[in-house]
Design a protein around this motif. Structure first.
Motif, PDB file in Angstrom:
ATOM      1  N   ILE A   8      43.961  39.761  23.632  1.00  0.00           N
ATOM      2  CA  ILE A   8      45.306  39.285  23.946  1.00  0.00           C
ATOM      3  C   ILE A   8      46.204  40.513  24.033  1.00  0.00           C
ATOM      4  O   ILE A   8      46.261  41.329  23.110  1.00  0.00           O
ATOM      5  CB  ILE A   8      45.837  38.318  22.865  1.00  0.00           C
ATOM      6  CG1 ILE A   8      44.867  37.160  22.630  1.00  0.00           C
ATOM      7  CG2 ILE A   8      47.233  37.823  23.236  1.00  0.00           C
ATOM      8  CD1 ILE A   8      44.658  36.263  23.823  1.00  0.00           C
ATOM      9  N   TYR A   9      46.894  40.642  25.165  1.00  0.00           N
ATOM     10  CA  TYR A   9      47.786  41.768  25.381  1.00  0.00           C
ATOM     11  C   TYR A   9      49.020  41.249  26.102  1.00  0.00           C
ATOM     12  O   TYR A   9      48.913  40.608  27.149  1.00  0.00           O
ATOM     13  CB  TYR A   9      47.069  42.842  26.220  1.00  0.00           C
ATOM     14  CG  TYR A   9      47.870  44.085  26.479  1.00  0.00           C
ATOM     15  CD1 TYR A   9      48.092  45.007  25.468  1.00  0.00           C
ATOM     16  CD2 TYR A   9      48.404  44.330  27.737  1.00  0.00           C
ATOM     17  CE1 TYR A   9      48.821  46.161  25.705  1.00  0.00           C
ATOM     18  CE2 TYR A   9      49.132  45.480  27.981  1.00  0.00           C
ATOM     19  CZ  TYR A   9      49.338  46.390  26.967  1.00  0.00           C
ATOM     20  OH  TYR A   9      50.061  47.523  27.205  1.00  0.00           O
ATOM     21  N   ASN A  10      50.196  41.505  25.532  1.00  0.00           N
ATOM     22  CA  ASN A  10      51.452  40.985  26.105  1.00  0.00           C
ATOM     23  C   ASN A  10      51.379  39.482  26.339  1.00  0.00           C
ATOM     24  O   ASN A  10      51.782  38.975  27.387  1.00  0.00           O
ATOM     25  CB  ASN A  10      51.825  41.701  27.405  1.00  0.00           C
ATOM     26  CG  ASN A  10      52.330  43.098  27.171  1.00  0.00           C
ATOM     27  OD1 ASN A  10      52.754  43.433  26.066  1.00  0.00           O
ATOM     28  ND2 ASN A  10      52.279  43.918  28.199  1.00  0.00           N
ATOM     29  N   LYS A  20      43.584  44.440  31.844  1.00  0.00           N
ATOM     30  CA  LYS A  20      44.045  43.866  33.103  1.00  0.00           C
ATOM     31  C   LYS A  20      43.707  42.378  33.128  1.00  0.00           C
ATOM     32  O   LYS A  20      42.629  41.978  32.709  1.00  0.00           O
ATOM     33  CB  LYS A  20      43.360  44.541  34.292  1.00  0.00           C
ATOM     34  CG  LYS A  20      43.701  46.009  34.449  1.00  0.00           C
ATOM     35  CD  LYS A  20      42.964  46.591  35.638  1.00  0.00           C
ATOM     36  CE  LYS A  20      43.282  48.055  35.827  1.00  0.00           C
ATOM     37  NZ  LYS A  20      42.498  48.627  36.936  1.00  0.00           N
ATOM     38  N   GLU A  21      44.648  41.589  33.664  1.00  0.00           N
ATOM     39  CA  GLU A  21      44.394  40.150  33.813  1.00  0.00           C
ATOM     40  C   GLU A  21      43.308  39.905  34.853  1.00  0.00           C
ATOM     41  O   GLU A  21      42.465  39.035  34.701  1.00  0.00           O
ATOM     42  CB  GLU A  21      45.683  39.424  34.193  1.00  0.00           C
ATOM     43  CG  GLU A  21      45.526  37.923  34.263  1.00  0.00           C
ATOM     44  CD  GLU A  21      46.818  37.206  34.596  1.00  0.00           C
ATOM     45  OE1 GLU A  21      46.948  36.053  34.157  1.00  0.00           O
ATOM     46  OE2 GLU A  21      47.685  37.781  35.302  1.00  0.00           O
ATOM     47  N   VAL A  22      43.345  40.687  35.927  1.00  0.00           N
ATOM     48  CA  VAL A  22      42.295  40.669  36.941  1.00  0.00           C
ATOM     49  C   VAL A  22      41.715  42.074  36.972  1.00  0.00           C
ATOM     50  O   VAL A  22      42.391  43.019  37.374  1.00  0.00           O
ATOM     51  CB  VAL A  22      42.841  40.279  38.332  1.00  0.00           C
ATOM     52  CG1 VAL A  22      41.734  40.322  39.368  1.00  0.00           C
ATOM     53  CG2 VAL A  22      43.482  38.905  38.296  1.00  0.00           C
ATOM     54  N   CYS A  23      40.469  42.193  36.533  1.00  0.00           N
ATOM     55  CA  CYS A  23      39.851  43.508  36.419  1.00  0.00           C
ATOM     56  C   CYS A  23      38.693  43.615  37.407  1.00  0.00           C
ATOM     57  O   CYS A  23      37.663  42.959  37.250  1.00  0.00           O
ATOM     58  CB  CYS A  23      39.355  43.752  34.993  1.00  0.00           C
ATOM     59  SG  CYS A  23      38.656  45.400  34.767  1.00  0.00           S
ATOM     60  N   SER A  24      38.887  44.425  38.436  1.00  0.00           N
ATOM     61  CA  SER A  24      37.830  44.601  39.437  1.00  0.00           C
ATOM     62  C   SER A  24      36.678  45.435  38.879  1.00  0.00           C
ATOM     63  O   SER A  24      35.532  45.259  39.290  1.00  0.00           O
ATOM     64  CB  SER A  24      38.402  45.235  40.706  1.00  0.00           C
ATOM     65  OG  SER A  24      39.002  46.474  40.396  1.00  0.00           O
TER      66      SER A  24
END
Length: 195
Positions: A8-10, A20-24
């Motif tokens: 959990i971050y921010n 990252k919420e979406v991490c490629s």
């Protein structure tokens, strides 16, 4: 089965390694989890049963749509666009447990109305985009094809407009506004061919 490193971050679930919420890099997306969490938080622990509709949201959408209609009838098209846009944003934000068909119906009507306001302002590309959205949400509704045809006429894409309007007539052969727009488009096409 592989494990996923998350944290959990921010106030969001993110990739533990890259935050990252979406991490490629990790090939992970936590958007849906975060959307669900946001909606659940908004209920203060009082999650309604599946299919339940929060009446306040529906009332807000209906009020903004009516405000937009009032502005449109008074030819205050920019104000109508703003009201429809607000209603669209609220409809898009319906909680995930509410019936998706309800949101589809609301959005189809709101996008159709906003397309009409854009047409009145001769903002053809915006009218075209909204009309395409209407057709995606409610293909057999002739109004979406009518709005698309009008936008295409405004953009000078007459042959495509004729195609859109004819498709609209297939869904509602008695639609006089579509018949009128089709005659206008066919006359425009004939004039183009004569040049």
């Amino acid at each position: 089965m592989s494990t996923v490193d998350l944290q959990i971050y921010n106030d969001k679930v993110v990739c533990g390694k890259h935050k990252k919420e979406v991490c490629s890099e990790c090939n992970q997306s936590f958007i849906e989890i975060n959307d669900l969490t946001r909606h659940l938080k908004s209920t203060n622990g009082q999650v309604p049963p599946p299919g339940a509709v929060l009446p306040l949201r529906s009332q807000q959408i209906a009020k903004m749509r009516e405000d937009g209609n009032t502005h449109f009838r008074a030819q205050r098209h920019q104000e109508a666009i703003a009201a429809y846009t607000n209603a669209i944003n609220i409809a898009f934000d319906r909680p995930l447990w509410e019936p998706s068909q309800l949101a589809r119906e609301e959005l189809a009507v709101l996008l159709c109305n906003r397309s009409a306001a854009y047409i009145a302002r001769k903002e053809w590309v915006d009218a075209y985009v909204d009309a395409q959205g209407v057709i995606e949400l409610k293909r057999p509704w002739s109004k979406g094809h009518f709005r698309l045809g009008k936008a295409l006429i405004g953009m000078g894409r007459i042959a495509e407009a004729i195609e859109a309007l004819n498709l609209g007539l297939m869904f509602d052969p008695e639609a006089t506004e579509i018949q009128k727009a089709l005659k206008e488009a066919e006359t425009g096409l004939e004039a183009e061919e004569d040049e």
